[in-house]
Scaffold this motif. Structure first.
Motif, PDB file in Angstrom:
ATOM      1  N   LEU A   1     -18.761 -30.999 -32.958  1.00 33.35           N
ATOM      2  CA  LEU A   1     -19.578 -29.882 -33.416  1.00 33.35           C
ATOM      3  C   LEU A   1     -18.760 -29.129 -34.456  1.00 33.35           C
ATOM      4  CD1 LEU A   1     -21.301 -28.292 -30.271  1.00 33.35           C
ATOM      5  CD2 LEU A   1     -22.267 -29.864 -31.944  1.00 33.35           C
ATOM      6  N   SER A   2     -19.264 -29.062 -35.679  1.00 31.65           N
ATOM      7  CA  SER A   2     -18.607 -28.321 -36.759  1.00 31.65           C
ATOM      8  C   SER A   2     -19.479 -27.101 -37.055  1.00 31.65           C
ATOM      9  CB  SER A   2     -18.476 -29.188 -38.005  1.00 31.65           C
ATOM     10  OG  SER A   2     -17.704 -30.340 -37.747  1.00 31.65           O
ATOM     11  N   SER A   3     -19.017 -25.952 -36.658  1.00 34.34           N
ATOM     12  CA  SER A   3     -19.863 -24.751 -36.718  1.00 34.34           C
ATOM     13  C   SER A   3     -19.209 -23.677 -37.571  1.00 34.34           C
ATOM     14  CB  SER A   3     -20.117 -24.223 -35.308  1.00 34.34           C
ATOM     15  OG  SER A   3     -20.653 -25.258 -34.502  1.00 34.34           O
ATOM     16  N   SER A   4     -20.030 -22.848 -38.178  1.00 40.55           N
ATOM     17  CA  SER A   4     -19.534 -21.769 -39.023  1.00 40.55           C
ATOM     18  C   SER A   4     -20.071 -20.432 -38.540  1.00 40.55           C
ATOM     19  CB  SER A   4     -19.941 -21.988 -40.488  1.00 40.55           C
ATOM     20  OG  SER A   4     -19.346 -23.151 -41.015  1.00 40.55           O
ATOM     21  N   PHE A   5     -19.279 -19.390 -38.808  1.00 40.83           N
ATOM     22  CA  PHE A   5     -19.604 -18.047 -38.330  1.00 40.83           C
ATOM     23  C   PHE A   5     -19.272 -17.025 -39.414  1.00 40.83           C
ATOM     24  CE2 PHE A   5     -18.429 -20.792 -34.860  1.00 40.83           C
ATOM     25  CZ  PHE A   5     -19.420 -20.586 -33.920  1.00 40.83           C
ATOM     26  N   ASP A   6     -19.901 -15.865 -39.303  1.00 36.40           N
ATOM     27  CA  ASP A   6     -19.625 -14.759 -40.208  1.00 36.40           C
ATOM     28  C   ASP A   6     -18.526 -13.905 -39.593  1.00 36.40           C
ATOM     29  OD1 ASP A   6     -19.580 -12.587 -41.899  1.00 36.40           O
ATOM     30  OD2 ASP A   6     -21.764 -12.464 -42.091  1.00 36.40           O
ATOM     31  N   HIS A   7     -17.326 -14.014 -40.157  1.00 41.98           N
ATOM     32  CA  HIS A   7     -16.156 -13.343 -39.574  1.00 41.98           C
ATOM     33  C   HIS A   7     -16.235 -11.826 -39.691  1.00 41.98           C
ATOM     34  CE1 HIS A   7     -12.453 -13.557 -37.567  1.00 41.98           C
ATOM     35  NE2 HIS A   7     -11.897 -14.554 -38.224  1.00 41.98           N
TER      36      HIS A   7
ATOM     37  N   LEU B   1     -14.997 -19.634 -27.830  1.00 37.93           N
ATOM     38  CA  LEU B   1     -15.533 -19.632 -26.464  1.00 37.93           C
ATOM     39  C   LEU B   1     -16.997 -20.045 -26.441  1.00 37.93           C
ATOM     40  CD1 LEU B   1     -13.881 -16.358 -25.102  1.00 37.93           C
ATOM     41  CD2 LEU B   1     -13.322 -18.703 -24.443  1.00 37.93           C
ATOM     42  N   PHE B   2     -17.742 -19.638 -27.452  1.00 44.50           N
ATOM     43  CA  PHE B   2     -19.156 -20.004 -27.547  1.00 44.50           C
ATOM     44  C   PHE B   2     -19.312 -21.529 -27.672  1.00 44.50           C
ATOM     45  CE2 PHE B   2     -22.809 -20.567 -30.611  1.00 44.50           C
ATOM     46  CZ  PHE B   2     -23.814 -20.394 -29.665  1.00 44.50           C
ATOM     47  N   ILE B   3     -18.543 -22.136 -28.558  1.00 38.99           N
ATOM     48  CA  ILE B   3     -18.631 -23.585 -28.737  1.00 38.99           C
ATOM     49  C   ILE B   3     -18.109 -24.309 -27.499  1.00 38.99           C
ATOM     50  CG2 ILE B   3     -17.857 -25.540 -30.133  1.00 38.99           C
ATOM     51  CD1 ILE B   3     -19.966 -23.740 -31.448  1.00 38.99           C
ATOM     52  N   GLN B   4     -17.091 -23.752 -26.871  1.00 33.55           N
ATOM     53  CA  GLN B   4     -16.589 -24.356 -25.624  1.00 33.55           C
ATOM     54  C   GLN B   4     -17.652 -24.306 -24.526  1.00 33.55           C
ATOM     55  OE1 GLN B   4     -13.874 -26.027 -24.969  1.00 33.55           O
ATOM     56  NE2 GLN B   4     -12.819 -25.721 -26.910  1.00 33.55           N
ATOM     57  N   ALA B   5     -18.445 -23.233 -24.510  1.00 35.47           N
ATOM     58  CA  ALA B   5     -19.532 -23.137 -23.531  1.00 35.47           C
ATOM     59  C   ALA B   5     -20.581 -24.218 -23.792  1.00 35.47           C
ATOM     60  CB  ALA B   5     -20.165 -21.749 -23.595  1.00 35.47           C
ATOM     61  N   ILE B   6     -20.918 -24.441 -25.050  1.00 32.11           N
ATOM     62  CA  ILE B   6     -21.858 -25.503 -25.393  1.00 32.11           C
ATOM     63  C   ILE B   6     -21.289 -26.856 -24.998  1.00 32.11           C
ATOM     64  CG2 ILE B   6     -22.983 -26.691 -27.327  1.00 32.11           C
ATOM     65  CD1 ILE B   6     -23.192 -23.993 -28.731  1.00 32.11           C
ATOM     66  N   ARG B   7     -19.998 -27.041 -25.231  1.00 31.74           N
ATOM     67  CA  ARG B   7     -19.341 -28.294 -24.849  1.00 31.74           C
ATOM     68  C   ARG B   7     -19.472 -28.537 -23.349  1.00 31.74           C
ATOM     69  NH1 ARG B   7     -12.793 -29.560 -25.147  1.00 31.74           N
ATOM     70  NH2 ARG B   7     -12.905 -31.554 -24.038  1.00 31.74           N
ATOM     71  N   GLY B   8     -19.193 -27.519 -22.556  1.00 26.07           N
ATOM     72  CA  GLY B   8     -19.286 -27.673 -21.113  1.00 26.07           C
ATOM     73  C   GLY B   8     -20.688 -28.034 -20.653  1.00 26.07           C
ATOM     74  N   LEU B   9     -21.680 -27.425 -21.261  1.00 26.25           N
ATOM     75  CA  LEU B   9     -23.073 -27.707 -20.896  1.00 26.25           C
ATOM     76  C   LEU B   9     -23.472 -29.145 -21.245  1.00 26.25           C
ATOM     77  CD1 LEU B   9     -24.541 -24.346 -22.184  1.00 26.25           C
ATOM     78  CD2 LEU B   9     -24.616 -25.092 -19.803  1.00 26.25           C
ATOM     79  N   LEU B  10     -23.035 -29.630 -22.382  1.00 28.69           N
ATOM     80  CA  LEU B  10     -23.399 -30.980 -22.798  1.00 28.69           C
ATOM     81  C   LEU B  10     -22.630 -32.041 -22.022  1.00 28.69           C
ATOM     82  CD1 LEU B  10     -23.635 -30.473 -26.680  1.00 28.69           C
ATOM     83  CD2 LEU B  10     -25.521 -30.655 -25.044  1.00 28.69           C
ATOM     84  N   GLU B  11     -21.398 -31.742 -21.664  1.00 29.06           N
ATOM     85  CA  GLU B  11     -20.609 -32.724 -20.924  1.00 29.06           C
ATOM     86  C   GLU B  11     -21.005 -32.787 -19.450  1.00 29.06           C
ATOM     87  OE1 GLU B  11     -16.549 -33.077 -23.593  1.00 29.06           O
ATOM     88  OE2 GLU B  11     -16.465 -31.946 -21.717  1.00 29.06           O
ATOM     89  N   GLN B  12     -21.583 -31.704 -18.947  1.00 27.72           N
ATOM     90  CA  GLN B  12     -22.118 -31.666 -17.576  1.00 27.72           C
ATOM     91  C   GLN B  12     -23.600 -31.299 -17.685  1.00 27.72           C
ATOM     92  OE1 GLN B  12     -20.377 -32.552 -14.935  1.00 27.72           O
ATOM     93  NE2 GLN B  12     -18.448 -32.790 -16.061  1.00 27.72           N
ATOM     94  N   PRO B  13     -24.447 -32.251 -18.087  1.00 21.75           N
ATOM     95  CA  PRO B  13     -25.830 -31.911 -18.469  1.00 21.75           C
ATOM     96  C   PRO B  13     -26.674 -31.305 -17.366  1.00 21.75           C
ATOM     97  CG  PRO B  13     -25.495 -34.295 -18.388  1.00 21.75           C
ATOM     98  CD  PRO B  13     -24.141 -33.675 -18.292  1.00 21.75           C
ATOM     99  N   ALA B  14     -26.309 -31.491 -16.092  1.00 24.40           N
ATOM    100  CA  ALA B  14     -27.081 -30.848 -15.025  1.00 24.40           C
ATOM    101  C   ALA B  14     -27.056 -29.337 -15.147  1.00 24.40           C
ATOM    102  CB  ALA B  14     -26.552 -31.273 -13.660  1.00 24.40           C
ATOM    103  N   THR B  15     -25.954 -28.803 -15.724  1.00 24.46           N
ATOM    104  CA  THR B  15     -25.838 -27.350 -15.844  1.00 24.46           C
ATOM    105  C   THR B  15     -26.810 -26.762 -16.856  1.00 24.46           C
ATOM    106  OG1 THR B  15     -24.060 -27.611 -17.484  1.00 24.46           O
ATOM    107  CG2 THR B  15     -23.413 -27.409 -15.183  1.00 24.46           C
ATOM    108  N   LEU B  16     -27.402 -27.615 -17.693  1.00 19.08           N
ATOM    109  CA  LEU B  16     -28.405 -27.141 -18.639  1.00 19.08           C
ATOM    110  C   LEU B  16     -29.647 -26.616 -17.928  1.00 19.08           C
ATOM    111  CD1 LEU B  16     -28.290 -29.966 -21.340  1.00 19.08           C
ATOM    112  CD2 LEU B  16     -27.526 -27.619 -21.643  1.00 19.08           C
ATOM    113  N   PHE B  17     -29.853 -27.071 -16.697  1.00 17.74           N
ATOM    114  CA  PHE B  17     -31.102 -26.769 -15.993  1.00 17.74           C
ATOM    115  C   PHE B  17     -30.886 -25.988 -14.706  1.00 17.74           C
ATOM    116  CE2 PHE B  17     -31.157 -30.886 -18.180  1.00 17.74           C
ATOM    117  CZ  PHE B  17     -32.079 -30.594 -19.181  1.00 17.74           C
ATOM    118  N   VAL B  18     -29.654 -25.524 -14.501  1.00 18.88           N
ATOM    119  CA  VAL B  18     -29.350 -24.721 -13.311  1.00 18.88           C
ATOM    120  C   VAL B  18     -29.472 -23.256 -13.666  1.00 18.88           C
ATOM    121  CG1 VAL B  18     -27.584 -24.092 -11.620  1.00 18.88           C
ATOM    122  CG2 VAL B  18     -27.822 -26.488 -12.352  1.00 18.88           C
TER     123      VAL B  18
END
Length: 423
Positions: free
Chosen positions: A389-395, A405-422
């Motif tokens: 994931l290559s993401s950009s932000f307004d500093h 932390l935001f991208i890490q949260a997305i990473r965790g959700l995608l790597e453990q896909p059950a958490t997307l629906f909990v």
């Protein structure tokens, strides 16, 4: 006979002027009611201008690329009866556009290779033009001809005003004017031609927005690697079980779902920044802009209220909007109002990218391609499906730690896909 004058309409939203992007008619053409005469470009979308009458075009009020005021004369049509022209309102003949303008914004989609060709195309295989004469053709046709090694000036055009179409290129090849060795020979031929393309319409708007975004926002990018093996397995399972009845799922609706869930803990990413008023507006509704490549340039249709959509509902909406954008049918409402943007080039996504913010948003998440690589898992080397994931932000309004932390949260959700629906 009389003259019916069509003025640049008031498109709404307080717009005082619009850009004339493309003519679909020329002086001398016969038109019918509801026929599209021209395309005009607002700050948000392309708008068709239809004819309210039957008649003959006698004057055009501007050139493609010209910015015209609302209420100015767009086109004059000769009609039976009195028409609506007052003598003082007659358009100046000097404003007529040439029959064959050098720069065109017409985009034609390439036909499927297996599609049958109309018999009308099978005319003389070659037409003689002067060496410096530029035949009428869309950018897509010019690229197709270049790929085939065909000199476009030798091809007879069967489209309006002699425009060369994709079918004409195929007919040229079928008539034996380009044998198997011709593309190879042409590929090594010396070339000195040049082509100037006026930046108008959608391309001008894209250029202005990208320049504005890079000048105003303090961009910074963050790249994270994600193991998508598990979510790809889930996607394949769901498609096998429900694909026939509910439609096939791509990775995009899962990414949208991950954004929705992650934004619950990072609401500062789902925001717009008014840098003139110095006000940040955080929104509860998640309106995800999905960057879509079309023949006229990059467009960003908006999946509204993604927080309230199921996977299949989201997938269907993404598909519908992408089709509308690629066909030039997306409305202004469908192309505005996003709160965060998702951009992906699919299989062409590369390893790393640095997406440009879609102002006034403060975050854009870029998806790179999925590749299989050997990874070490619990001391064992295994093959996993990996994606960046290559993401950009307004500093100016997003801190680096929060972005990570935001991208890490997305990473965790995608790597453990059950958490997307909990919940």
């Amino acid at each position: 006979m009389g003259t019916h004058v069509i003025k640049m309409p008031d498109i709404g939203e307080g717009i005082a002027e619009v850009e004339l992007s493309q003519w679909h008619v020329k002086v001398g053409d016969l038109v019918v009611e509801d026929q599209v005469l021209a395309d005009v470009m607002t700050d948000k979308a392309m708008v068709d201008i239809p004819s309210p009458v039957h008649g003959k075009v006698i004057a055009l009020g501007g050139q493609p690329g010209e910015v015209m005021a609302v209420g100015s004369v767009l086109i004059s049509i000769e009609v039976e009866g009195a028409g609506n022209l007052k003598e003082s309102a007659a358009p100046a003949p000097a404003k007529e556009a040439p029959v064959a303008p050098k720069v065109e914004a017409v985009v034609e989609s390439k036909p499927a290779a297996a599609a049958p060709r109309p018999a009308a195309v099978c005319q003389g295989p070659m037409v003689a033009r002067e060496a410096d004469e530029r035949p009428l053709a869309s950018p897509a046709v010019r690229k197709h001809a270049l790929d085939l090694g065909i000199q476009l000036r030798l091809v007879r055009g069967t489209g309006p005003a002699g425009r060369v179409l994709h079918e004409d290129l195929d007919a040229y090849l079928a008539q034996g004017q380009s044998n198997a060795s011709a593309p190879v020979a042409a590929a090594y031929a010396q070339r000195n031609d040049e082509e100037q393309i006026q930046v108008i319409g959608m391309r001008r708007k894209i250029a202005q927005r990208m320049q504005d975004a890079t000048q105003r926002a303090a961009h910074f990018s963050y790249v994270e690697e994600i193991d998508v093996t598990a979510i790809e397995e889930l996607r394949a399972h769901l498609n096998e079980k429900h694909g026939a009845s509910r439609g096939k799922l791509t990775l995009l609706p899962f990414l949208v779902r991950a954004l929705v869930v992650a934004l619950r803990d990072f609401p500062q990413m789902n925001a717009r920044y008014d840098d003139e008023a110095q006000v940040i507006t955080r929104l509860g509704a998640v309106h995800v802009g999905v960057a879509t490549q079309s023949d006229v340039g990059l467009m960003v249709p908006v999946v509204r209220h993604a927080e309230a959509r199921s996977l299949w509902d989201c997938a269907a909406e993404i598909s519908r909007l992408a089709t509308a954008a690629r066909n030039g049918k997306a409305s202004r409402d469908e192309l505005s109002g996003s709160t965060i943007t998702l951009t992906s080039l699919g299989a062409l996504g590369g390893i790393v990218s640095t997406p440009v913010l879609n102002l006034p948003e403060v975050a854009i998440v870029g998806v790179n391609k999925i590749v299989e690589r050997p990874m070490v898992v619990k001391g064992q080397v295994v093959i996993r499906k990996m994606m960046n994931l290559s993401s950009s932000f307004d500093h100016r309004v997003v801190d680096g730690m929060d972005a990570a932390l935001f991208i890490q949260a997305i990473r965790g959700l995608l790597e453990q896909p059950a958490t997307l629906f909990v919940e």
